[in-house]
Design an enzyme around this catalytic site. Structure first.
Site, PDB file in Angstrom:
ATOM      1  N   ASN A 143      -7.783   8.526   6.403  1.00  0.00           N
ATOM      2  CA  ASN A 143      -6.883   7.916   5.423  1.00  0.00           C
ATOM      3  C   ASN A 143      -5.450   7.937   5.921  1.00  0.00           C
ATOM      4  O   ASN A 143      -5.013   8.887   6.579  1.00  0.00           O
ATOM      5  CB  ASN A 143      -6.963   8.660   4.090  1.00  0.00           C
ATOM      6  CG  ASN A 143      -8.353   8.582   3.485  1.00  0.00           C
ATOM      7  OD1 ASN A 143      -9.159   7.755   3.918  1.00  0.00           O
ATOM      8  ND2 ASN A 143      -8.636   9.438   2.520  1.00  0.00           N
ATOM      9  N   THR A 196     -16.707   8.631   3.065  1.00  0.00           N
ATOM     10  CA  THR A 196     -16.560   7.624   4.122  1.00  0.00           C
ATOM     11  C   THR A 196     -17.879   6.909   4.331  1.00  0.00           C
ATOM     12  O   THR A 196     -18.948   7.527   4.271  1.00  0.00           O
ATOM     13  CB  THR A 196     -16.051   8.248   5.446  1.00  0.00           C
ATOM     14  OG1 THR A 196     -16.019   7.231   6.460  1.00  0.00           O
ATOM     15  CG2 THR A 196     -16.881   9.436   5.906  1.00  0.00           C
ATOM     16  N   LEU A 245     -20.082   9.209  -3.015  1.00  0.00           N
ATOM     17  CA  LEU A 245     -20.485   8.676  -4.313  1.00  0.00           C
ATOM     18  C   LEU A 245     -21.982   8.376  -4.316  1.00  0.00           C
ATOM     19  O   LEU A 245     -22.685   8.637  -5.291  1.00  0.00           O
ATOM     20  CB  LEU A 245     -19.682   7.397  -4.593  1.00  0.00           C
ATOM     21  CG  LEU A 245     -19.765   6.803  -5.978  1.00  0.00           C
ATOM     22  CD1 LEU A 245     -19.310   7.807  -7.036  1.00  0.00           C
ATOM     23  CD2 LEU A 245     -18.911   5.544  -6.057  1.00  0.00           C
ATOM     24  N   CYS A 303      15.771   2.549  20.243  1.00  0.00           N
ATOM     25  CA  CYS A 303      16.053   1.594  21.331  1.00  0.00           C
ATOM     26  C   CYS A 303      16.647   0.277  20.822  1.00  0.00           C
ATOM     27  O   CYS A 303      17.073  -0.550  21.621  1.00  0.00           O
ATOM     28  CB  CYS A 303      14.781   1.327  22.148  1.00  0.00           C
ATOM     29  SG  CYS A 303      13.575   0.273  21.307  1.00  0.00           S
ATOM     30  N   HIS A 362      -6.123   7.820  11.914  1.00  0.00           N
ATOM     31  CA  HIS A 362      -5.792   6.386  11.825  1.00  0.00           C
ATOM     32  C   HIS A 362      -4.322   6.155  11.460  1.00  0.00           C
ATOM     33  O   HIS A 362      -3.969   5.065  11.009  1.00  0.00           O
ATOM     34  CB  HIS A 362      -6.708   5.689  10.820  1.00  0.00           C
ATOM     35  CG  HIS A 362      -8.129   5.572  11.295  1.00  0.00           C
ATOM     36  ND1 HIS A 362      -9.183   5.245  10.459  1.00  0.00           N
ATOM     37  CD2 HIS A 362      -8.674   5.739  12.528  1.00  0.00           C
ATOM     38  CE1 HIS A 362     -10.315   5.215  11.166  1.00  0.00           C
ATOM     39  NE2 HIS A 362     -10.019   5.525  12.424  1.00  0.00           N
ATOM     40  N   ARG A 364       0.832  -1.217   0.000  1.00  0.00           N
ATOM     41  CA  ARG A 364       0.000   0.000   0.000  1.00  0.00           C
ATOM     42  C   ARG A 364       0.864   1.264   0.000  1.00  0.00           C
ATOM     43  O   ARG A 364       0.506   2.267  -0.613  1.00  0.00           O
ATOM     44  CB  ARG A 364      -0.950  -0.036   1.190  1.00  0.00           C
ATOM     45  CG  ARG A 364      -2.009  -1.138   0.957  1.00  0.00           C
ATOM     46  CD  ARG A 364      -3.054  -1.175   2.000  1.00  0.00           C
ATOM     47  NE  ARG A 364      -3.662   0.119   2.224  1.00  0.00           N
ATOM     48  CZ  ARG A 364      -4.209   0.473   3.380  1.00  0.00           C
ATOM     49  NH1 ARG A 364      -4.214  -0.360   4.398  1.00  0.00           N
ATOM     50  NH2 ARG A 364      -4.764   1.645   3.512  1.00  0.00           N
TER      51      ARG A 364
END
Ligand code: BJW
Length: 232
Positions: free
Chosen positions: A91, A175, A201, A138, A108, A59
């Site tokens: 997104n 969404t 949409l 670390c 997110h 992705r």
């Protein structure tokens, strides 16, 4: 738009669909190709980190090859004229930023970020991440994508709640409204008497929670809405 209008915009996968990035729940979407329990939960990562890294490596590559579209550019144009417009995105791509938007809240997480599950350090993700990669701070081999998976707490919730508390117009773009807490923002905004608008949409499952909706491809309806409120 008046000088006192305070707009909060929530975006989802639909705004990036016409840039070639897949949505999750549409026909042929990512969740019809992958089991979300395998690739988008901490338990899935613990079971098979290699599979999860492969999913996000692919992705990330798609994202690098994608370009912001007219909807991303339109929101940036709106924000350039009204810098107090807050853009919250679910997104993990960086198309809002590459389209010119500022201070985007990535609730997110971000595909281009890496996170150490051991010490919490963050750094830019390389093209390919692997489970054995060591944290640059670390040294632990606990590298993960800086993504909020199911069961984890989304980022910057305080900032989002503060913005919603004073919003006069809340707009959700592209969404499905199936994932919380983002799915509840429309109700939070309405409780503070904000007007609410869905741009999608097609009507989402929660369309009736909005005062109004406009439907069609984001690259058409978002620039048209922005032109209207800027009075172009
Ligand atoms: C177009 C278009 C075009 C297409 N133009 N439009 C039971 C009840 C209630 C809640 C829960 C529950 N059980 C568990 C929960 C909580 C859980 C949850 O909501 N689960 C649901 C499945 C029920 N949520 C969580 O676990 C979250 N954490 C949490 O709640 O912590 C507790 C807490 C919160 C707050 C404070 C304190 C504590 C974390 C959620 C993490 C979500 N992660 C993912 C994957 C990681 C990111 C990644 O890999 O990319 O995030 S899941 C996935 O869904 C991704 C997305 O950001 C998210 C939302 O999807 P989105 O963007 O809406 O996409 P789609 O595909 O669903 O919809 C696309 C839309 O676009 C459609 O409507 C199309 O019509 C439209 N469209 N083409 C315009 N051209």
């Amino acid at each position: 738009m008046t000088a006192s209008e305070r707009i909060v915009i929530l975006t989802g996968a639909g705004i990036s669909a016409e840039s070639g990035l897949g949505t999750f729940r549409d026909v042929g979407g990512l969740w019809s190709q992958y089991d979300l329990a395998d690739v988008a939960t901490p338990e899935g990562f613990a079971r098979d980190p290699g599979l999860v890294h492969a999913f996000y490596n692919a992705r990330r590559q798609n994202c690098r090859e994608a370009e912001p579209n007219a909807a991303h550019h339109a929101l940036a144009r709106l924000q350039a004229k009204h810098p107090d417009v807050v853009i919250v995105t679910q997104n993990v791509d960086d198309l809002h930023e590459r389209g010119g938007a500022q201070a985007v809240i990535h609730m997110h997480g971000e595909l281009m970020g890496a996170l150490c599950a051991q010490c919490g350090a963050r750094w830019s993700a390389p093209d390919r991440m692997e489970a054995t990669d060591a944290c640059p701070k670390c040294g632990s081999p606990a590298t993960r994508p800086d993504i909020v998976w199911f069961g984890e707490i989304p980022y910057q919730m305080r900032r989002i709640e503060d913005a919603l508390a004073t919003a006069t117009l809340f707009v959700a773009i592209g969404t499905s409204g199936e994932v919380y807490p983002a799915a509840g923002f429309v109700q939070d905004a309405r409780a503070r008497e904000a007007q609410t608008l869905e741009l999608n949409l097609e009507p989402s499952g929660g369309a009736n929670q909005f005062h109004s909706g406009r439907y069609g491809p984001a690259t058409e309806i978002v620039p048209a809405w922005v032109a209207e409120i800027l009075g172009d």
